[in-house]
Design a protein around this motif. Structure first.
Motif, PDB file in Angstrom:
ATOM      1  N   ILE A  26      42.612 -10.751  61.588  1.00 22.56           N
ATOM      2  CA  ILE A  26      43.253 -10.832  62.908  1.00 22.56           C
ATOM      3  C   ILE A  26      42.830 -12.125  63.621  1.00 22.56           C
ATOM      4  O   ILE A  26      43.654 -12.789  64.264  1.00 22.56           O
ATOM      5  N   LEU A  27      41.555 -12.490  63.504  1.00 15.63           N
ATOM      6  CA  LEU A  27      41.038 -13.701  64.139  1.00 15.63           C
ATOM      7  C   LEU A  27      41.756 -14.944  63.632  1.00 15.63           C
ATOM      8  O   LEU A  27      42.234 -15.775  64.417  1.00 15.63           O
ATOM      9  N   VAL A  28      41.863 -15.063  62.304  1.00 18.31           N
ATOM     10  CA  VAL A  28      42.509 -16.234  61.700  1.00 18.31           C
ATOM     11  C   VAL A  28      43.988 -16.274  62.063  1.00 18.31           C
ATOM     12  O   VAL A  28      44.523 -17.318  62.458  1.00 18.31           O
ATOM     13  N   PHE A  29      44.658 -15.138  61.944  1.00 19.76           N
ATOM     14  CA  PHE A  29      46.090 -15.114  62.205  1.00 19.76           C
ATOM     15  C   PHE A  29      46.395 -15.319  63.687  1.00 19.76           C
ATOM     16  O   PHE A  29      47.397 -15.952  64.035  1.00 19.76           O
ATOM     17  N   SER A  30      45.544 -14.796  64.548  1.00 21.39           N
ATOM     18  CA  SER A  30      45.732 -14.993  65.988  1.00 21.39           C
ATOM     19  C   SER A  30      45.625 -16.473  66.347  1.00 21.39           C
ATOM     20  O   SER A  30      46.379 -16.978  67.194  1.00 21.39           O
ATOM     21  N   GLN A  31      44.682 -17.172  65.701  1.00 21.38           N
ATOM     22  CA  GLN A  31      44.537 -18.604  65.937  1.00 21.38           C
ATOM     23  C   GLN A  31      45.792 -19.351  65.481  1.00 21.38           C
ATOM     24  O   GLN A  31      46.288 -20.243  66.167  1.00 21.38           O
ATOM     25  N   PHE A  32      46.297 -18.958  64.324  1.00 20.53           N
ATOM     26  CA  PHE A  32      47.511 -19.581  63.786  1.00 20.53           C
ATOM     27  C   PHE A  32      48.692 -19.390  64.737  1.00 20.53           C
ATOM     28  O   PHE A  32      49.382 -20.345  65.102  1.00 20.53           O
TER      29      PHE A  32
END
Length: 275
Positions: free
Chosen positions: A227-233
């Protein structure tokens, strides 16, 4: 050339600007960032080398997440340097024109890019969000009901594969019924692949450790990391709030997992099933 007396602090900033521009020249390849580099060089009077590690990292980011994401990440770095730019602009009037040209240049570049993965980002969000919410919930429920790491992992994997195919089919039918330019087959592909990728990451801990409680803890941690990585993207390419998007997904996913864990405990208690 305009002669300007520079103090050490200003010259040091100019060298940083030069270094950034020569790095971006190699990243953009076909763009004329080199022109800006030579503009800085006229005032600093020095050559600087590009940051090879920075170039490699941004090219790697562009390869994985797309060119739009990489460029917007670089823009974020430029925005953070605005105070330094204003300081130098107060000493060298020509700097303002260079900066304005660069901002327009980067905005035009982003607008010109038509990346497929950006166009289908809604399908990726659908696949990832459903995978994390549904599978973390299912694994939490299975954990207390089944109490065997590999059996839980197998059940989660089968459930995840079936759900990925179902989501891909649903996305295909949904996009086919809508009057829009997106290809239904590609939309279903992005949904299914994103879902499947999340499934593999979430069930893997159950095949690596024997403690089902430890496996669940690792799975929940992996879910938060995804979720952290995708939210940043998403926050970068769509210019939306990272914090709001991240905490909303975390709250929903962990809430569903907690409810499912309780349901698993209740099912085991009511049906008195021992495995």
């Amino acid at each position: 050339m305009e002669k300007v007396a520079l103090d050490n602090a200003t010259r040091a900033l100019l060298l940083i600007f030069q270094e950034n521009e020569i790095s971006e020249y190699h990243i953009y390849s076909t763009l004329d960032e080199l022109k800006h580099y030579h503009e800085w060089k006229k005032y600093s009077g020095a050559e600087v080398k590009s940051k090879r590690l920075r170039i490699f990292l941004y090219l790697l980011i562009a390869r994985i997440f797309g060119l739009t994401f990489a460029i917007k990440m670089m823009e974020k770095g430029e925005e953070n340097a605005q105070d330094a730019y204003r300081f130098v602009a107060g000493k060298i009037p020509a700097v303002s024109a260079i900066l304005e040209d660069e901002v327009q240049h980067e905005q035009l570049l982003v607008e010109m890019i038509d990346e497929e993965k950006i166009g289908y980002i809604s399908s990726m969000v659908l696949g990832l969000n459903d995978a994390i919410v549904e599978l973390t919930g299912a694994l939490a429920g299975f954990t207390l009901a089944l109490r065997d790491a590999k059996v839980i992992g197998m059940a989660g994997f089968i459930t995840g594969i079936a759900a990925a195919l179902s989501m891909a089919a649903s996305e295909y039918l949904s996009k086919k019924s809508e009057a829009q330019s997106k290809d239904p087959l590609r939309a279903s592909f992005y949904t299914g692949v994103t879902y499947l990728g999340a499934v593999l990451l979430l069930v893997l801990p159950y095949f690596l450790v024997s403690s089902y409680y430890l496996a669940l803890s690792v799975t929940l941690s992996v879910a938060i990391l995804i979720i952290l990585v995708f939210s940043q993207f998403v926050s970068v390419v769509k210019d939306i709030s990272f914090g709001k998007f991240f905490w909303e997904m975390v709250g929903i996913s962990m809430g569903v997992a907690a409810i499912s864990f309780f349901i698993g405990w209740l099912a085991r208690l009511v049906f008195n099933v021992e495995i």
